[in-house]
Design a protein around this motif. Structure first.
Motif, mmCIF file in Angstrom:
data_model
loop_
_atom_site.group_PDB
_atom_site.id
_atom_site.type_symbol
_atom_site.label_atom_id
_atom_site.label_comp_id
_atom_site.label_asym_id
_atom_site.label_seq_id
_atom_site.Cartn_x
_atom_site.Cartn_y
_atom_site.Cartn_z
ATOM 1 N N GLU A 1 0.858 -1.185 0.000
ATOM 2 C CA GLU A 1 0.000 0.000 0.000
ATOM 3 C C GLU A 1 0.898 1.240 0.000
ATOM 4 O O GLU A 1 1.529 1.548 1.011
ATOM 5 N N HIS B 1 -9.099 0.995 -1.543
ATOM 6 C CA HIS B 1 -9.573 1.593 -0.277
ATOM 7 C C HIS B 1 -10.122 3.000 -0.516
ATOM 8 O O HIS B 1 -9.530 3.763 -1.275
ATOM 9 N N GLU C 1 -12.062 2.670 4.797
ATOM 10 C CA GLU C 1 -11.027 2.634 5.840
ATOM 11 C C GLU C 1 -10.843 4.064 6.344
ATOM 12 O O GLU C 1 -10.251 4.891 5.668
ATOM 13 N N ASP D 1 -5.139 3.069 -2.282
ATOM 14 C CA ASP D 1 -5.993 3.801 -1.340
ATOM 15 C C ASP D 1 -6.083 5.244 -1.815
ATOM 16 O O ASP D 1 -5.069 5.932 -1.946
#
Ligand code: ZN
Length: 274
Positions: free
Chosen positions: A139, A203, A247, A176
């Motif tokens: 990530e 995300h 998230e 993300d």
């Protein structure tokens, strides 16, 4: 309650809730998936937690998180590798197909050196991940975390690490929007990652102005400046059909009644994808 098969919630989003509460309430809210954080497994049998989630009708999307590979000493780096091996065992027992890696950095250590240590650390645990049938998703984190949380700050850098490790099929990327929305290469890197079979997770949350806490002041989808739907469409246009994972670390939202918070999340999700 409407079904929301592509909605996944990270348990840290409702941090005040127990593991069992998260499972029950997300299922009741019609979510399709759950991403567990490792603290959810404290004093619990991961296999039992996994069974509970599946029996409630939830897909286990991933386990957060492994990583933090760079270290100032060889002993520190080895300790991290050992911890990642434990994380892989937990994911296997839980039935999570993916571990999200927050790769790490050491303040003052050149970022290039940290990226090398990240690649070395991942290389050390990839055979364990493969044996366990658990994928690893790098990530990339927003550059504001480059000092001590991750020396991998763009999808391009994440792809470079995947390249360096020979495009291993168990290694890919967790994208993300919070970390990547500003990147002028994002659309192209999303497409490239998908073409290389590396787009493992997606995300969502939002970026608030001002952000009052670098870690724990993320916004709910729709209250910030991230073009979430546009990025999400880029992801889907690659053929990605996995979950959209909410998230959100937020002191503000953690302090409110979590039932109300979960309702807000579902409404925001429905508006985003209406
Ligand atoms: Zn994330």
């Amino acid at each position: 309650m409407p079904r929301r098969p592509r909605l996944c919630i990270h348990t840290i989003t409702t941090k005040p809730w127990s593991t069992e509460d998260c499972i029950q309430r997300y299922a009741d809210a019609g979510a399709g998936g759950i991403t567990f954080w490792r603290y959810n497994l404290d004093n619990r049998d991961p296999a039992q937690v996994g069974r509970q989630a599946r029996e409630a009708g939830l897909d286990i999307v991933s386990l957060c998180r492994g990583g933090f590979f760079p270290g100032a000493s060889a002993a520190a780096r080895q300790a991290s590798i050992d911890d990642n091996r434990r994380c892989i065992e937990q994911a296997r027992d839980l039935g999570a197909p993916l571990i999200v890696l927050v790769c790490g950095a050491v303040p003052g250590q050149p970022l290039d050196e940290s990226r090398k240590q990240i690649a070395d650390g991942i290389a050390a645990v990839l055979p364990d991940a493969e044996a366990a049938g658990v994928k690893l998703g790098i990530e990339p984190l927003h550059p504001m975390y480059a000092d001590d949380r991750s020396a991998v700050n763009t999808m391009r850098q994440a792809n470079e690490i995947c390249d360096r490790l020979g495009s291993h099929p168990m290694l890919g990327i967790a994208a993300d929007v919070y970390h990547l929305w500003w990147d002028p290469e994002l659309e192209q890197q999303v497409r490239l990652s998908a073409e290389l079979q590396r787009l493992f997770a997606f995300h969502i949350c939002d970026w608030k102005t001002p952000t009052t806490d670098l870690l724990n002041d993320r916004g709910l989808m729709g209250e910030g400046c991230i073009p979430i739907r546009q990025i999400s469409d880029w992801v889907d246009q690659t053929g990605f059909s996995g979950c959209r994972e909410v998230e959100i670390f937020s002191n503000r939202y953690w302090s409110m009644p979590q039932e109300d918070w979960l309702n807000q999340i579902c409404s925001a999700y429905d508006s985003l994808y209406a």
